[in-house]
Structure formats: structure tokens, C-alpha cells
Design an enzyme around this catalytic site. Structure first.
Site, PDB file in Angstrom:
ATOM      1  N   HIS A 323       0.853  -1.187   0.000  1.00 20.25           N
ATOM      2  CA  HIS A 323       0.000   0.000   0.000  1.00 20.25           C
ATOM      3  C   HIS A 323       0.883   1.228   0.000  1.00 20.25           C
ATOM      4  O   HIS A 323       1.941   1.238   0.630  1.00 20.25           O
ATOM      5  CB  HIS A 323      -0.925   0.024   1.230  1.00 20.25           C
ATOM      6  CG  HIS A 323      -2.067   0.951   1.075  1.00 20.25           C
ATOM      7  ND1 HIS A 323      -1.974   2.284   1.373  1.00 20.25           N
ATOM      8  CD2 HIS A 323      -3.326   0.746   0.605  1.00 20.25           C
ATOM      9  CE1 HIS A 323      -3.134   2.854   1.107  1.00 20.25           C
ATOM     10  NE2 HIS A 323      -3.964   1.955   0.632  1.00 20.25           N
ATOM     11  N   ASP A 381      -7.912  -5.359  -0.262  1.00 19.56           N
ATOM     12  CA  ASP A 381      -8.384  -6.175  -1.386  1.00 19.56           C
ATOM     13  C   ASP A 381      -8.021  -7.647  -1.271  1.00 19.56           C
ATOM     14  O   ASP A 381      -8.499  -8.461  -2.058  1.00 19.56           O
ATOM     15  CB  ASP A 381      -7.813  -5.630  -2.697  1.00 19.56           C
ATOM     16  CG  ASP A 381      -8.457  -4.313  -3.052  1.00 19.56           C
ATOM     17  OD1 ASP A 381      -9.659  -4.171  -2.792  1.00 19.56           O
ATOM     18  OD2 ASP A 381      -7.765  -3.429  -3.567  1.00 19.56           O
TER      19      ASP A 381
HETATM   20  N1  ACO Z   1       4.147  -7.491  -4.938  1.00 19.37           N
HETATM   21  C1  ACO Z   1       5.483  -7.511  -5.131  1.00 19.37           C
HETATM   22  N2  ACO Z   1       6.284  -6.447  -4.991  1.00 19.37           N
HETATM   23  C2  ACO Z   1       5.717  -5.295  -4.622  1.00 19.37           C
HETATM   24  C3  ACO Z   1       4.332  -5.181  -4.380  1.00 19.37           C
HETATM   25  C4  ACO Z   1       3.546  -6.338  -4.554  1.00 19.37           C
HETATM   26  N3  ACO Z   1       2.232  -6.312  -4.359  1.00 19.37           N
HETATM   27  N4  ACO Z   1       4.036  -3.924  -4.035  1.00 19.37           N
HETATM   28  C5  ACO Z   1       5.186  -3.254  -4.052  1.00 19.37           C
HETATM   29  N5  ACO Z   1       6.203  -4.085  -4.398  1.00 19.37           N
HETATM   30  C6  ACO Z   1       7.629  -3.760  -4.454  1.00 19.37           C
HETATM   31  C7  ACO Z   1       7.983  -2.962  -5.707  1.00 19.37           C
HETATM   32  O1  ACO Z   1       8.339  -3.812  -6.777  1.00 19.37           O
HETATM   33  C8  ACO Z   1       9.123  -2.131  -5.217  1.00 19.37           C
HETATM   34  O2  ACO Z   1      10.273  -2.940  -5.152  1.00 19.37           O
HETATM   35  P1  ACO Z   1      11.734  -2.301  -5.428  1.00 19.37           P
HETATM   36  O3  ACO Z   1      11.958  -1.347  -4.287  1.00 19.37           O
HETATM   37  O4  ACO Z   1      12.657  -3.460  -5.425  1.00 19.37           O
HETATM   38  O5  ACO Z   1      11.639  -1.611  -6.762  1.00 19.37           O
HETATM   39  C9  ACO Z   1       8.738  -1.802  -3.768  1.00 19.37           C
HETATM   40  O6  ACO Z   1       7.915  -2.899  -3.353  1.00 19.37           O
HETATM   41  C10 ACO Z   1       7.976  -0.502  -3.633  1.00 19.37           C
HETATM   42  O7  ACO Z   1       6.915  -0.540  -4.582  1.00 19.37           O
HETATM   43  P2  ACO Z   1       6.122   0.719  -5.100  1.00 19.37           P
HETATM   44  O8  ACO Z   1       5.307   0.343  -6.287  1.00 19.37           O
HETATM   45  O9  ACO Z   1       7.056   1.880  -5.227  1.00 19.37           O
HETATM   46  O10 ACO Z   1       5.193   0.963  -3.861  1.00 19.37           O
HETATM   47  P3  ACO Z   1       3.974   1.887  -3.807  1.00 19.37           P
HETATM   48  O11 ACO Z   1       3.782   2.184  -2.384  1.00 19.37           O
HETATM   49  O12 ACO Z   1       4.097   3.018  -4.740  1.00 19.37           O
HETATM   50  O13 ACO Z   1       2.813   0.949  -4.393  1.00 19.37           O
HETATM   51  C11 ACO Z   1       0.879  -0.324  -4.627  1.00 19.37           C
HETATM   52  C12 ACO Z   1       1.636   0.681  -3.756  1.00 19.37           C
HETATM   53  C13 ACO Z   1       0.611   0.276  -6.018  1.00 19.37           C
HETATM   54  C14 ACO Z   1      -0.457  -0.592  -3.946  1.00 19.37           C
HETATM   55  C15 ACO Z   1       1.697  -1.614  -4.767  1.00 19.37           C
HETATM   56  O14 ACO Z   1       2.019  -2.130  -3.506  1.00 19.37           O
HETATM   57  C16 ACO Z   1       0.988  -2.671  -5.617  1.00 19.37           C
HETATM   58  O15 ACO Z   1       1.083  -2.633  -6.845  1.00 19.37           O
HETATM   59  N6  ACO Z   1       0.279  -3.635  -4.954  1.00 19.37           N
HETATM   60  C17 ACO Z   1      -0.466  -4.633  -5.669  1.00 19.37           C
HETATM   61  C18 ACO Z   1      -1.770  -4.064  -6.174  1.00 19.37           C
HETATM   62  C19 ACO Z   1      -2.763  -3.845  -5.067  1.00 19.37           C
HETATM   63  O16 ACO Z   1      -3.003  -4.707  -4.226  1.00 19.37           O
HETATM   64  N7  ACO Z   1      -3.395  -2.661  -5.092  1.00 19.37           N
HETATM   65  C20 ACO Z   1      -4.444  -2.305  -4.139  1.00 19.37           C
HETATM   66  C21 ACO Z   1      -3.999  -1.189  -3.266  1.00 19.37           C
HETATM   67  S1  ACO Z   1      -5.208  -0.831  -2.046  1.00 19.37           S
HETATM   68  C22 ACO Z   1      -6.411   0.022  -2.880  1.00 19.37           C
HETATM   69  O17 ACO Z   1      -6.186   0.680  -3.864  1.00 19.37           O
HETATM   70  C23 ACO Z   1      -7.724  -0.087  -2.371  1.00 19.37           C
END
Ligand code: ACO
Length: 446
Positions: A323, A381
Site C-alpha cells: 500500500h 483487497d
Molecule cells: N508485490 C510484489 N512487490 C511489490 C508489491 C507487490 N504487491 N508492491 C510493491 N512491491 C515492491 C515494488 O516492486 C518495489 O520494489 P523495489 O523497491 O525493489 O523496486 C517496492 O515494493 C515498492 O513498490 P512501489 O510500487 O514503489 O510501492 P507503492 O507504495 O508506490 O505501491 C501499490 C503501492 C501500487 C499498492 C503496490 O504495492 C501494488 O502494486 N500492490 C499490488 C496491487 C494492489 O493490491 N493494489 C491495491 C492497493 S489498495 C487500494 O487501492 C484499495
């Protein structure tokens, strides 16, 4: 650039000083803006005027785009408050319509306000009969979110074209009316989207049912066999709606505020929010979680899946994890997990292979260095899809019902934005394209 509180070296004050370390050092004084709880802000509005530079914050992770009294989130502690009330207490004691009222009006409704609001929700749940015609333009296999987005924008042509006339400012009465109408009509629209996609007769809202019960009735009733009210499932559905009702300045809410800042009518603002919500990184994640669980299939395949997640080239994510704000736990995910058990128990599902797979996946991820080091935890989710699927709701409708719930927050945020009189939103870009150059001369034609 260095930013520091000038309290450190001048007199005690709430002012901050920003100065450049470059040779052409410029000092800019900015005041602190107070939040009631949580980190304070620094008012950057005069930065460009004072120093000719602007703040650069792609993705706005470090930028407050507005002041808001509605929702407070502490991502480190896993706290979510609506108007000061914790989501745990609200989930225990209130209903979704009460929370919708709270978000928009600042206080929980009195008994009389609640009764009037529920009456209004029922009255406004009907859609203009001509709206049925909208659906005929869609392919039956269209994604429900495409139909929701399109038909919702179309509602603006029926329910007050506020904002279409440049000289007309949306009045407080119109704001109230639109707020009620949007919250009331969304379940009907959502259910009709589903019914159309299945070729089923459209079902009208039934007086005497609660908001959540009506959602399920319009989805599942047949003219010859009305949906039988199940209080446990209706309560669970009500809680699911509540857990999705508002979540601060996420991308869809920020979109609603931004579009609304132009003065356009609220139906298209909410349609824009629906478009933003559809993305798999946002509201589309609950659908993606089930697709992912189906793809993994059985617990033996978890290690291979985890390997793919860790491999950056693969671009696979563990959906329902991570998140932007919560870095310790998402309080909604905990509550959702409990609801999941309640629903499966009510439905007599002793062993749900998908839940068992999800639990194993969660346990594996929570003990995995990749997830620990990145502070990735289950989000709202992760469990919602399992519950909705068990209730018989197809996965393509998950985000649609997320939108139904979030409408309560969107309209509250839209109203607050209009009342704040801040004016049109207009971020800027750090321009990285070519500098001035001449358009090449066109080749002469012989
Ligand atoms: N699975 C694997 N790796 C992940 C995930 C994940 N679900 N989420 C983040 N990471 C990793 C990224 O690859 C990144 O790794 P790195 O540092 O080696 O490059 C690091 O964690 C940070 O990721 P960001 O995308 O910069 O984190 P951010 O906080 O911007 O993203 C997000 C948040 C978009 C929700 C992300 O965690 C994601 O894509 N999750 C999966 C989709 C999801 O469940 N979305 C629902 C969110 S809740 C809602 O909207 C109601």
C-alpha cells in the site's frame, strides 16, 4: 536545497526556511500549516513567487493537495479514522448509510436524520426509465466498469446539468441533492450493469430493504423468485461497503476533487473517479487477487509464484499486498479477514480452497525477506474478493461495488472541495523536453 525549521537558530516560530546550497543561495520563508494529528505541513504556495522554483514531487507521495476534515490515516501505525472515529468502532457499531452521512456531514446522524436519509436513499434509488436505453449501446461482454463509467457520466444529462452553464455555480442545496442522488443511485446502476451483461431482467429497488439488502436484491432477485434476505450476508456486505467508503487522497478521490475543481457537475466527477478506480494498482486489485489465486491454483505452486514476484524482469506482483500509505498493516484487511470467516461460516463453507490458498500465501509472504524488507502487508483487497465470490458475486463486479461504496467518500470529498473555495487544480511539470528550437523548413515540392 535544505529545508529546516528556523526555530533551531532564530527565535521560536512555526516558520520554516528553505535555502539553496548553490552559489546563488536564496532564502525563502514559509509557514508551517497545522494538522490536528499527524505530521505538520509546510506551506509551499509562495515558493515560486519568492524564489522562482517549484516543488517536485512526482506521484504526490509527499504533497498534501488540500486540507481535509474527513479521513485521517496513519500508515505507520495502521490507523484509519473517519471524522475522528476509528474504522474498527464504526465497523462494530454503525451501518454504511450512517458512515456515508458521517463522511458528508461531519457527525453521525441522529435517529431522525438517519430515518430521513434512509428514506431519501430509497426515494432516489430509482433511475429515470430512459436510462435503461443506455445499456443497449454496450456489448454484453463489456467490462462492467466500462458500462458503469459510461452510464454514470450519462446520468448528468438527467439529474441537473449543474456546471454545464458557465455562469451557474453549484448551490449548497444542489450539492446536498447530488450527494444523496449519487449514493442512492449507484447500487441500482451497478446492479443493472450486471443484469444487462447477463441478459437478465432489470430489477428495481425494493422499499423496506436496507441499502446493503437492496444491493443484493437487485443483483440476485428474479421476478418469480425474489432474493431472500439473509441478515448475516447483508450485514457482511454492509461492512464491506463501509470498509471501502473513503480513504483520503488516493488516486480516484484526488481525481474527483481535481475534476470537480473545474465546477463541472458531480455525476461526471464521480464517473472520472470510477475510471481511476478501475486500474489494477487501485480498485481493480480485488479482481486481480482472485485471478492470481486461480493462476496459482494450489499451495504447492506458491514457491514458484514467489520466485516470479521476486524476479523484477517478470513484473509479477502479489496482488492485494502493499500500500502506498500503510507500511505496517492495513486495518481494513484485518476486519475483512474476520468478515471472510463470518460469511464462509454462514454459507456453511468449511473448506474454501481459495481461502486456504490465500492464507498460505499471506503466511509465506509475511515471512519472506522480500516482503519484510519492503514493508508489504495485505491490503483491503486481499480478502474482499474471496468473500464476494463466496456470496455469488462475479469477480468482474468487485470493482463496481468498490465504486458503489467509494461514492460515499467521493461525494463528501467533492463537497468539501467546493466549500473550501480553493479554485481549479493545476499541478505543473518539470519540463525535460527540448529547449527552444526552430521548426525545420519543409522540403520544397518540385
Ligand atoms: N508485490 C510484489 N512487490 C511489490 C508489491 C507487490 N504487491 N508492491 C510493491 N512491491 C515492491 C515494488 O516492486 C518495489 O520494489 P523495489 O523497491 O525493489 O523496486 C517496492 O515494493 C515498492 O513498490 P512501489 O510500487 O514503489 O510501492 P507503492 O507504495 O508506490 O505501491 C501499490 C503501492 C501500487 C499498492 C503496490 O504495492 C501494488 O502494486 N500492490 C499490488 C496491487 C494492489 O493490491 N493494489 C491495491 C492497493 S489498495 C487500494 O487501492 C484499495
Amino acid at each position: 536545497m535544505v529545508i529546516k525549521n528556523i526555530t533551531e537558530d532564530i527565535t521560536p516560530s512555526n516558520d520554516w526556511e528553505l535555502y539553496s546550497l548553490s552559489e546563488t543561495s536564496r532564502r525563502v520563508r514559509m509557514s508551517e500549516v497545522g494538522a490536528n494529528i499527524g505530521p505538520q505541513g509546510v506551506d509551499m504556495r509562495s515558493l515560486y513567487r519568492q524564489a522562482g522554483v517549484f516543488s517536485y514531487d512526482p506521484g504526490f507521495a509527499n504533497t498534501a493537495s488540500c486540507e481535509s476534515d474527513i479521513t485521517y490515516i496513519d500508515g505507520e501505525k495502521g490507523v484509519l479514522l473517519h471524522r475522528g472515529y476509528s474504522i474498527e468502532q464504526l465497523c462494530e457499531t454503525a451501518s454504511f448509510p450512517e458512515v456515508a452521512w458521517l463522511l458528508s456531514h461531519g457527525e453521525l446522524p441522529t435517529a431522525d436524520e438517519k430515518a430521513q436519509f434512509e428514506k431519501g436513499l430509497m426515494r432516489e434509488a430509482h433511475l429515470h426509465e430512459q436510462i435503461r436505453n443506455f445499456f443497449n449501446g454496450f456489448r454484453r461482454d463489456s467490462h462492467p466498469m466500462a458500462m458503469l463509467c459510461g452510464t454514470l457520466a450519462g446520468l448528468s444529462s438527467f439529474y441537473g446539468n449543474q456546471g454545464a452553464d458557465q455562469r451557474h455555480k453549484i448551490t449548497p442545496e444542489e450539492r446536498e441533492e447530488s450527494t444523496l442522488r449519487l449514493v442512492a443511485k449507484m447500487p441500482t446502476l451497478a446492479a443493472w450493469v450486471y443484469r444487462y451483461s447477463r441478459g437478465l431482467p432489470l430489477i428495481y429497488p425494493r422499499p423496506g430493504l436496507s441499502y446493503a439488502e437492496n444491493c443484493l436484491h437487485m443483483l440476485f432477485s428474479m421476478p418469480e423468485a425474489p432474493w431472500e434476505v439473509n441478515p448475516v450476508l447483508a450485514k457482511a456486505f454492509d461492512k464491506i461497503l463501509m470498509l471501502h467508503a473513503d480513504h483520503g487522497q488516493n488516486v480516484s478521490t484526488a481525481t474527483v476533487r481535481m475534476v470537480g475543481s473545474t465546477g463541472v457537475n458531480p455525476f461526471v466527477c464521480i464517473a472520472a473517479g470510477v475510471a481511476a478506480l478501475w486500474g489494477p494498482a487501485h480498485g481493480g486489485a480485488n479482481e486481480a487477487v482472485l485471478d492470481m489465486l486461480d493462476e496459482i491454483g494450489t499451495p504447492e505452486n506458491i514457491p514458484a509464484f514467489m520466485k516470479r514476484v521476486r524476479n523484477k524482469e517478470d513484473k509479477t506482483r502479489l496482488m492485494g499486498f502493499g500500500h502506498r500509505v500503510y507500511k505496517n498493516c492495513d486495518p481494513r484487511a484485518k476486519l475483512m479477514r474476520n468478515i471472510c470467516y463470518e460469511v464462509l461460516n454462514e454459507l456453511g463453507i468449511k473448506h474454501d480452497p481459495r481461502l486456504e490458498l490465500a492464507l498460505k500465501l499471506e503466511e509465506t509472504a509475511l515471512n519472506n525477506g522480500y516482503f519484510i524488507s519492503r514493508r508489504l502487508y495485505p491490503n483491503v483487497d486481499f480478502y474482499s474478493g474471496i468473500i464476494l465470490r463466496a456470496m455469488g458475486i462475479p469477480s468482474s463486479m468487485f470493482t463496481v461495488f468498490f465504486a458503489v461504496a467509494r461514492t460515499a467518500g467521493w461525494v463528501a470529498q467533492w463537497k468539501e472541495m467546493l466549500e473550501s473555495k480553493v479554485g481549479i487544480s493545476r499541478p505543473r511539470a518539470l519540463y525535460t523536453g527540448p529547449a527552444f528550437r526552430d521548426v525545420p523548413e519543409k522540403e520544397k515540392q518540385s
